[in-house]
Write a protein that holds these residues in place. Structure first.
Motif, mmCIF file in Angstrom:
data_model
loop_
_atom_site.group_PDB
_atom_site.id
_atom_site.type_symbol
_atom_site.label_atom_id
_atom_site.label_comp_id
_atom_site.label_asym_id
_atom_site.label_seq_id
_atom_site.Cartn_x
_atom_site.Cartn_y
_atom_site.Cartn_z
ATOM 1 N N PRO A 155 -3.360 51.045 49.885
ATOM 2 C CA PRO A 155 -2.401 51.198 48.789
ATOM 3 C C PRO A 155 -1.303 50.150 48.886
ATOM 4 C CG PRO A 155 -1.999 52.854 50.473
ATOM 5 C CD PRO A 155 -3.223 52.100 50.904
ATOM 6 N N THR A 156 -0.790 49.729 47.740
ATOM 7 C CA THR A 156 0.306 48.760 47.708
ATOM 8 C C THR A 156 1.422 49.298 46.803
ATOM 9 O OG1 THR A 156 -0.460 47.437 45.816
ATOM 10 C CG2 THR A 156 -1.409 46.914 47.971
ATOM 11 N N GLU A 157 2.319 48.429 46.401
ATOM 12 C CA GLU A 157 3.487 48.856 45.637
ATOM 13 C C GLU A 157 3.133 49.532 44.317
ATOM 14 O OE1 GLU A 157 4.834 44.985 47.762
ATOM 15 O OE2 GLU A 157 2.998 45.779 46.902
ATOM 16 N N ALA A 158 2.082 49.058 43.632
ATOM 17 C CA ALA A 158 1.782 49.572 42.297
ATOM 18 C C ALA A 158 0.322 49.977 42.105
ATOM 19 C CB ALA A 158 2.153 48.522 41.241
ATOM 20 N N VAL A 159 -0.601 49.317 42.791
ATOM 21 C CA VAL A 159 -2.033 49.588 42.620
ATOM 22 C C VAL A 159 -2.704 49.545 43.989
ATOM 23 C CG1 VAL A 159 -2.065 48.560 40.306
ATOM 24 C CG2 VAL A 159 -2.636 47.139 42.296
ATOM 25 N N TRP A 160 -3.934 49.998 44.053
ATOM 26 C CA TRP A 160 -4.697 49.827 45.285
ATOM 27 C C TRP A 160 -5.126 48.377 45.402
ATOM 28 C CZ3 TRP A 160 -6.739 52.579 49.555
ATOM 29 C CH2 TRP A 160 -6.094 53.809 49.757
ATOM 30 N N GLY A 161 -5.123 47.884 46.628
ATOM 31 C CA GLY A 161 -5.471 46.497 46.854
ATOM 32 C C GLY A 161 -6.556 46.343 47.894
ATOM 33 N N ILE A 162 -7.042 45.135 48.016
ATOM 34 C CA ILE A 162 -7.924 44.782 49.125
ATOM 35 C C ILE A 162 -7.274 43.629 49.879
ATOM 36 C CG2 ILE A 162 -10.095 45.694 48.253
ATOM 37 C CD1 ILE A 162 -10.814 42.933 47.219
ATOM 38 N N SER A 163 -7.476 43.634 51.189
ATOM 39 C CA SER A 163 -6.806 42.674 52.066
ATOM 40 C C SER A 163 -7.770 42.123 53.096
ATOM 41 C CB SER A 163 -5.626 43.348 52.784
ATOM 42 O OG SER A 163 -4.578 43.625 51.895
ATOM 43 N N CYS A 164 -7.392 40.975 53.647
ATOM 44 C CA CYS A 164 -8.152 40.377 54.744
ATOM 45 C C CYS A 164 -7.254 39.391 55.473
ATOM 46 C CB CYS A 164 -9.418 39.686 54.228
ATOM 47 S SG CYS A 164 -9.116 38.188 53.263
ATOM 48 N N GLY A 178 3.189 52.900 45.935
ATOM 49 C CA GLY A 178 4.607 52.909 45.617
ATOM 50 C C GLY A 178 4.790 53.323 44.165
ATOM 51 N N GLU A 179 6.009 53.360 43.717
ATOM 52 C CA GLU A 179 6.276 53.831 42.362
ATOM 53 C C GLU A 179 6.661 52.703 41.403
ATOM 54 O OE1 GLU A 179 9.073 57.047 42.779
ATOM 55 O OE2 GLU A 179 7.454 58.485 43.160
ATOM 56 N N TYR A 180 6.413 51.456 41.790
ATOM 57 C CA TYR A 180 6.638 50.389 40.829
ATOM 58 C C TYR A 180 5.607 50.503 39.715
ATOM 59 C CZ TYR A 180 9.812 48.315 44.207
ATOM 60 O OH TYR A 180 10.850 48.099 45.080
ATOM 61 N N PRO A 181 6.013 50.295 38.464
ATOM 62 C CA PRO A 181 5.108 50.542 37.343
ATOM 63 C C PRO A 181 4.061 49.461 37.124
ATOM 64 C CG PRO A 181 7.234 49.778 36.537
ATOM 65 C CD PRO A 181 7.390 49.964 38.022
ATOM 66 N N ARG A 182 4.218 48.324 37.793
ATOM 67 C CA ARG A 182 3.270 47.224 37.582
ATOM 68 C C ARG A 182 3.235 46.350 38.827
ATOM 69 N NH1 ARG A 182 7.811 46.536 34.744
ATOM 70 N NH2 ARG A 182 6.883 47.577 32.962
ATOM 71 N N PRO A 183 2.190 45.527 38.962
ATOM 72 C CA PRO A 183 2.128 44.614 40.112
ATOM 73 C C PRO A 183 3.329 43.677 40.171
ATOM 74 C CG PRO A 183 -0.005 44.774 39.052
ATOM 75 C CD PRO A 183 0.965 45.479 38.144
ATOM 76 N N SER A 184 3.488 43.029 41.303
ATOM 77 C CA SER A 184 4.687 42.226 41.559
ATOM 78 C C SER A 184 4.893 41.137 40.514
ATOM 79 C CB SER A 184 4.602 41.580 42.951
ATOM 80 O OG SER A 184 3.549 40.633 43.000
ATOM 81 N N GLN A 185 6.172 40.868 40.265
ATOM 82 C CA GLN A 185 6.540 39.716 39.458
ATOM 83 C C GLN A 185 6.180 38.458 40.238
ATOM 84 O OE1 GLN A 185 10.787 37.982 38.798
ATOM 85 N NE2 GLN A 185 10.557 39.641 37.324
#
Length: 200
Positions: free
Chosen positions: A38-47, A181-188
């Protein structure tokens, strides 16, 4: 104004993953695998950004054009020191003003960014996250991670662990439990040299 933090909803101080989950994720990352988290606004994938094989695998999973480059996230600015080495001192001010937080900066590449992370750009996209789970993951890994939305190119991002598993299944080396997180959209996304906003 350049350097002002992006305004938005405050983020829930969600619980960080437990040590066993983090250990599993770190093992997968160090083995060159892709994980979901999980990330600030959506689920992500990382490496691991320094594993070309892992980054190539992530790009294939997303069906993402390698020319676009990828975002790298860190737990603190110290973890980004090699990526920021040589940066004009004056350009640190907007970074410090907005990090940790939901602003990704396009920073002039000093030659440290791997080609698959940078894409066809002369800059690299960097962020210091304020998501507790992502912070804990970067700290446990010992450095920054590639972070991109868990979706295939052009499709909506995953909003839950179940969505991420349904999309990528056994291609994931680990799925880190936690809340968005509760940000409504991915990062600026903003360009550091000009202050121009590229994604609101």
């Amino acid at each position: 104004m350049q350097g002002e933090p992006m305004q938005g909803e405050p983020m829930r101080r969600c619980v960080s993953p437990d040590s066993a989950a983090l250990a599993d994720a770190v093992r997968a990352l160090r083995d060159g695998q892709v994980i979901a988290c999980p990330t600030e606004a959506v689920w992500g994938i990382s490496c691991d950004p320094h594993s070309d094989a892992a980054v190539a695998r992530l790009l294939r999973l997303k069906a993402r054009d390698p020319a676009k480059g990828l975002i790298v996230v860190a737990a603190c600015m110290d973890q980004l020191a090699p990526w920021l080495d040589g940066l004009d001192y004056a350009l640190y001010a907007p970074l410090r003003a907005s990090w940790p937080g939901p602003v990704t900066w396009l920073v002039p590449d000093n030659g440290f960014a791997p080609a698959l992370v940078r894409g066809d750009h002369t800059s690299v996209a960097l962020r210091v996250t304020d998501h507790p789970g992502m912070q804990a993951l970067c700290e446990a890994f010992g450095g920054p991670l590639v972070s991109t939305s868990a979706n295939r190119a052009g499709e909506p991002p995953a909003m839950s662990a179940a969505d991420a598993r349904a999309l990528f299944g056994e291609a994931l080396g680990a799925v880190v439990p936690g809340e968005l997180g509760e940000y409504p959209r991915p990062s600026q996304i903003r360009d550091l040299a000009s202050g121009r906003v590229l994604r609101r």
